[in-house]
Design a protein around this motif. Structure first.
Motif, PDB file in Angstrom:
ATOM      1  N   THR A  56       0.048   8.824  -8.263  1.00  0.00           N
ATOM      2  CA  THR A  56      -1.116   8.879  -7.391  1.00  0.00           C
ATOM      3  C   THR A  56      -0.618   8.911  -5.964  1.00  0.00           C
ATOM      4  OG1 THR A  56      -2.637   8.188  -8.966  1.00  0.00           O
ATOM      5  CG2 THR A  56      -3.270   8.141  -6.629  1.00  0.00           C
ATOM      6  N   PHE A  57       0.326   8.221  -5.463  1.00  0.00           N
ATOM      7  CA  PHE A  57       0.549   7.891  -4.205  1.00  0.00           C
ATOM      8  C   PHE A  57       1.934   8.563  -3.816  1.00  0.00           C
ATOM      9  CE2 PHE A  57      -2.374   4.533  -5.727  1.00  0.00           C
ATOM     10  CZ  PHE A  57      -3.287   4.648  -4.719  1.00  0.00           C
ATOM     11  N   ASP A  58       2.000   8.699  -2.715  1.00  0.00           N
ATOM     12  CA  ASP A  58       3.416   9.136  -1.790  1.00  0.00           C
ATOM     13  C   ASP A  58       4.327   7.715  -1.407  1.00  0.00           C
ATOM     14  OD1 ASP A  58       3.106  11.982  -1.772  1.00  0.00           O
ATOM     15  OD2 ASP A  58       1.663  11.859  -0.324  1.00  0.00           O
ATOM     16  N   ALA A  59       3.548   6.670  -1.183  1.00  0.00           N
ATOM     17  CA  ALA A  59       3.933   5.514  -0.850  1.00  0.00           C
ATOM     18  C   ALA A  59       3.091   4.502  -1.105  1.00  0.00           C
ATOM     19  CB  ALA A  59       4.532   5.658   0.795  1.00  0.00           C
ATOM     20  N   VAL A  60       3.666   3.150  -1.656  1.00  0.00           N
ATOM     21  CA  VAL A  60       2.974   2.100  -1.748  1.00  0.00           C
ATOM     22  C   VAL A  60       3.759   1.198  -0.904  1.00  0.00           C
ATOM     23  CG1 VAL A  60       2.636   0.359  -3.604  1.00  0.00           C
ATOM     24  CG2 VAL A  60       2.439   2.567  -4.132  1.00  0.00           C
ATOM     25  N   SER A  61       2.836   0.285  -0.165  1.00  0.00           N
ATOM     26  CA  SER A  61       3.338  -0.959   0.525  1.00  0.00           C
ATOM     27  C   SER A  61       2.334  -2.206   0.138  1.00  0.00           C
ATOM     28  CB  SER A  61       2.881  -0.382   1.915  1.00  0.00           C
ATOM     29  OG  SER A  61       3.222  -1.513   2.807  1.00  0.00           O
ATOM     30  N   CYS A  62       3.332  -3.323   0.093  1.00  0.00           N
ATOM     31  CA  CYS A  62       2.813  -4.585  -0.254  1.00  0.00           C
ATOM     32  C   CYS A  62       3.275  -5.699   0.654  1.00  0.00           C
ATOM     33  CB  CYS A  62       2.899  -5.005  -1.726  1.00  0.00           C
ATOM     34  SG  CYS A  62       2.296  -6.250  -2.284  1.00  0.00           S
TER      35      CYS A  62
END
Length: 125
Positions: free
Chosen positions: A30-36
């Motif tokens: 779904t996402f181009d990037a994930v940040s946590c």
């Protein structure tokens, strides 16, 4: 409260609270990037969250998160297993940085490392 502030700033298409200890409510790739940021310290490395980050990230996308140095060693086997399985590659790892630099209880005593991995394939989960 912080999600409301983020939504009001208009920087994101959508803001949603999710439980990182279970399957994420998003489709594969779904996402181009994930940040946590500031969250993984409170989860066990065996919870599957890193595999879930890969699952919801498009191949070639990036997954970035921080780990406090006093928790970092516990996460290394999971990170390495995902590298060995060909699911992601380490793109960048920062030097240790102050976790909460202006907090009198943490200051320079507690450090964090920022990781950025590039997803190479979605997980099967």
């Amino acid at each position: 409260e912080l999600l409301k502030i983020a939504a009001l700033r208009g920087c994101y298409d959508a803001v949603q609270e999710v439980d990182l200890s279970v399957k994420l409510p998003f489709d594969n790739c779904t996402f181009d990037a994930v940040s946590c940021v500031g969250t993984l310290t409170y989860l066990p490395p065996t919870c599957g969250v890193l595999s879930e980050f890969i699952r919801v990230t498009k191949p070639g996308g990036y997954i970035s998160y921080n780990l406090r140095t006093d928790h970092e060693t516990a996460w290394l086997p999971t990170q390495e297993a995902l590298i060995n399985e060909g699911k992601w590659e380490l793109a960048e790892k920062s030097l240790p940085l102050p976790y909460l630099p202006k907090n009198p209880d943490y200051g320079d005593k507690v450090l964090t490392v920022i990781y950025s991995f590039q997803a190479t394939m979605p997980t099967d989960e």
